[in-house]
Design an enzyme around this catalytic site. Structure first.
Site, mmCIF file in Angstrom:
data_model
loop_
_atom_site.group_PDB
_atom_site.id
_atom_site.type_symbol
_atom_site.label_atom_id
_atom_site.label_comp_id
_atom_site.label_asym_id
_atom_site.label_seq_id
_atom_site.Cartn_x
_atom_site.Cartn_y
_atom_site.Cartn_z
ATOM 1 N N HIS A 1 0.859 -1.198 0.000
ATOM 2 C CA HIS A 1 0.000 0.000 0.000
ATOM 3 C C HIS A 1 0.895 1.248 0.000
ATOM 4 O O HIS A 1 1.961 1.244 0.613
ATOM 5 C CB HIS A 1 -0.913 -0.012 1.232
ATOM 6 C CG HIS A 1 -1.975 1.042 1.156
ATOM 7 N ND1 HIS A 1 -1.724 2.359 1.444
ATOM 8 C CD2 HIS A 1 -3.266 0.974 0.779
ATOM 9 C CE1 HIS A 1 -2.834 3.056 1.252
ATOM 10 N NE2 HIS A 1 -3.788 2.233 0.852
ATOM 11 N N GLU B 1 -4.074 1.862 -7.314
ATOM 12 C CA GLU B 1 -4.411 2.946 -6.395
ATOM 13 C C GLU B 1 -3.518 4.153 -6.672
ATOM 14 O O GLU B 1 -2.444 4.291 -6.066
ATOM 15 C CB GLU B 1 -4.189 2.503 -4.942
ATOM 16 C CG GLU B 1 -5.076 1.381 -4.486
ATOM 17 C CD GLU B 1 -5.428 1.542 -3.013
ATOM 18 O OE1 GLU B 1 -6.623 1.565 -2.717
ATOM 19 O OE2 GLU B 1 -4.522 1.678 -2.190
#
Ligand code: PGA
Length: 247
Positions: free
Chosen positions: A91, A161
């Site tokens: 992430h 993302e």
């Protein structure tokens, strides 16, 4: 569709965690989507043990190691033993805190070794006019999958993302056309890195300011397989709305 609720550090008490889990369990009985929740580690442990619901659990991050004298590390095995079946890896918030391509590749290996389905996050910092963001995403995926066997690569879910779209509002999320382009591009990259036709089964998710108002358009205009949702997943009213709007 696969919907992954990344609670980040938004949820800090067991009462709220239990409430959100109850909301997800009810939703899971009425939606065709698969729901995965990613609570902070101790809350995941408390909720996932003896979980008999349709809701699955994901680690938000895992250790790149196999355990030992490493204070504070939580290994893939520790997550698996309390019932997690997925792990978010790479992430952008973990990359910002020090995760390198090498560490991310190791984390993918650790996840797969303990049967956690890895959700590999990739995404550019900003968009440029020359399409450099495409090669940036290609390099992130290539580096992350580098040490995996062809079979292992086929088990990785890719979550696109873009950093510029994370933690804002639907107005700042990616547009449907840009998402459609990127999803196709990621599928092309995966087709090059995976054996035979196995990449046709690879799941590609989008994350970054997904809210009830944009989820449907994003899903309808691209071949996306699901969403990784941050802030909108920790509100007991917004999250069900989001799942319903997708249906
Ligand atoms: P957001 O976060 O939905 O709050 O933009 C998504 C993520 O970082 O996974």
């Amino acid at each position: 569709m696969l919907i992954v609720a990344n609670w980040k550090a938004y949820v800090e008490d067991i009462a709220k965690a239990k409430k959100l889990f109850a909301v997800s369990k009810r939703l899971a009985n009425t939606t065709r989507s698969t729901l995965v929740i990613a609570p902070p580690a101790p809350l995941l442990g408390a909720l996932a043990v003896n979980n008999k619901s349709k809701v699955a659990f994901s680690a938000q991050d895992i250790s790149a190691t196999t355990g030992g004298a490493l204070t504070g590390e939580v290994t893939a095995q520790a997550y698996a033993t309390v019932g997690a079946t997925y792990a978010i890896v790479g992430h952008s918030e973990c990359r910002a805190a020090g995760d390198t391509d090498t560490i991310i590749a190791e984390k993918l290996s650790r996840a797969l070794a303990h049967d956690l389905t890895p959700i590999l996050c990739v995404g550019e910092h900003e968009r440029d006019g020359e399409g450099r963001y495409l090669s940036f995403v290609r390099e992130e995926i290539t580096a992350a999958l580098s040490i995996l066997t062809p079979k292992e690569r086929a088990r990785v879910i890719v979550a696109y993302e873009p950093l510029w779209a994370i933690g804002k509002t639907a107005a700042n999320a990616i547009g449907p056309n840009d998402l459609a382009e990127m999803v196709l591009y990621i599928r092309k990259v995966l087709a090059e890195l995976l054996p035979g036709k196995s990449s046709s089964r690879s799941l590609v998710l989008y994350g970054g300011s997904v809210e009830p108002t944009n989820i449907r358009d994003l899903a309808a205009s691209s071949s996306i397989d699901g969403f990784l949702i941050g802030h909108a997943s920790v509100d007991p009213v917004t999250f069900p709305l989001l799942v319903k709007n997708l249906a």
